[in-house]
Design an enzyme around this catalytic site. Structure first.
Site, PDB file in Angstrom:
ATOM      1  N   CYS A   1      -6.484  -4.692  -7.805  1.00  0.00           N
ATOM      2  CA  CYS A   1      -6.233  -4.291  -6.426  1.00  0.00           C
ATOM      3  C   CYS A   1      -5.804  -5.471  -5.553  1.00  0.00           C
ATOM      4  O   CYS A   1      -5.210  -5.272  -4.495  1.00  0.00           O
ATOM      5  CB  CYS A   1      -7.450  -3.585  -5.838  1.00  0.00           C
ATOM      6  SG  CYS A   1      -8.975  -4.524  -5.956  1.00  0.00           S
ATOM      7  N   HIS A   2      -6.047  -6.700  -6.028  1.00  0.00           N
ATOM      8  CA  HIS A   2      -5.611  -7.868  -5.260  1.00  0.00           C
ATOM      9  C   HIS A   2      -4.089  -7.966  -5.200  1.00  0.00           C
ATOM     10  O   HIS A   2      -3.552  -8.675  -4.359  1.00  0.00           O
ATOM     11  CB  HIS A   2      -6.207  -9.156  -5.857  1.00  0.00           C
ATOM     12  CG  HIS A   2      -5.793  -9.435  -7.264  1.00  0.00           C
ATOM     13  ND1 HIS A   2      -6.419  -8.843  -8.347  1.00  0.00           N
ATOM     14  CD2 HIS A   2      -4.813 -10.223  -7.771  1.00  0.00           C
ATOM     15  CE1 HIS A   2      -5.842  -9.275  -9.469  1.00  0.00           C
ATOM     16  NE2 HIS A   2      -4.870 -10.097  -9.144  1.00  0.00           N
TER      17      HIS A   2
ATOM     18  N   TYR B   1       0.844  -1.187   0.000  1.00  0.00           N
ATOM     19  CA  TYR B   1       0.000   0.000   0.000  1.00  0.00           C
ATOM     20  C   TYR B   1       0.888   1.248   0.000  1.00  0.00           C
ATOM     21  O   TYR B   1       0.590   2.246  -0.662  1.00  0.00           O
ATOM     22  CB  TYR B   1      -0.944   0.006   1.208  1.00  0.00           C
ATOM     23  CG  TYR B   1      -1.957  -1.111   1.183  1.00  0.00           C
ATOM     24  CD1 TYR B   1      -3.149  -0.974   0.477  1.00  0.00           C
ATOM     25  CD2 TYR B   1      -1.732  -2.305   1.868  1.00  0.00           C
ATOM     26  CE1 TYR B   1      -4.085  -1.993   0.447  1.00  0.00           C
ATOM     27  CE2 TYR B   1      -2.666  -3.332   1.842  1.00  0.00           C
ATOM     28  CZ  TYR B   1      -3.836  -3.176   1.128  1.00  0.00           C
ATOM     29  OH  TYR B   1      -4.751  -4.191   1.095  1.00  0.00           O
TER      30      TYR B   1
END
Length: 164
Positions: free
Chosen positions: A130-131, A99
């Site tokens: 996004c995984h 992130y």
């Protein structure tokens, strides 16, 4: 503008696909479908060219025959969300970033928690990957459709050598 939707069965459950005549607008798992229906409003429940292409490319992805999608995308969010989602498209198949790295990639290094929120609001998961974002520690972090699905997608991309 007409908005179409259809569904398909996948290894991670039923997927719902939403598109207009020219772009993919949404992809969601069964657990989120009621919320997505409200977001899109009136939907025509039938396949169109974009939905057909999306199904084809998703089947290829789940069969390890596709690493990149060619489907034209259209997504709407805040300026921050849209930058976060565009940054996700740069993460290569089979790779992960943190992130924190994603926040740095959009020139907002302190927005680590906000990145998690933006990723959770991703309207086109899998295709906007996004995984592929995990915690700096290596833990998976969260996933709007559940960690089991995130694990499945990461394992799919990292199992045996992918096709050239």
């Amino acid at each position: 503008m007409k908005i179409y939707c259809d569904e398909m069965t996948s290894p991670i459950g039923r997927l719902y696909i939403v598109a207009n005549a020219t772009h993919l607008l949404g992809l969601t798992m069964e657990v989120s479908w009621d919320r997505e229906k409200r977001r899109f409003g009136s939907l025509l429940y039938r396949e169109n060219v974009i939905i057909s292409l999306t199904k084809k490319e998703l089947r290829e992805y789940f069969s390890k025959e596709r690493e990149e999608f060619s489907i034209p995308l259209s997504f709407k969010g805040t300026s921050f969300q849209e930058r976060a989602w565009r940054a996700l498209l740069d993460i290569p198949y089979g790779k992960t970033i943190s992130y924190e790295e994603q926040a740095k990639n959009i020139d907002n290094p302190k927005a680590i928690r906000a990145i998690g929120g933006a990723n959770g609001a991703n309207p086109i998961p899998i295709i906007i990957p996004c995984h592929r974002v995990i915690r700096k520690s290596g833990d998976l972090g969260g996933y709007a459709s559940g960690l089991e699905i995130k694990k499945f997608l990461l394992n799919l991309e990292n199992s045996k050598q992918s096709p050239q």
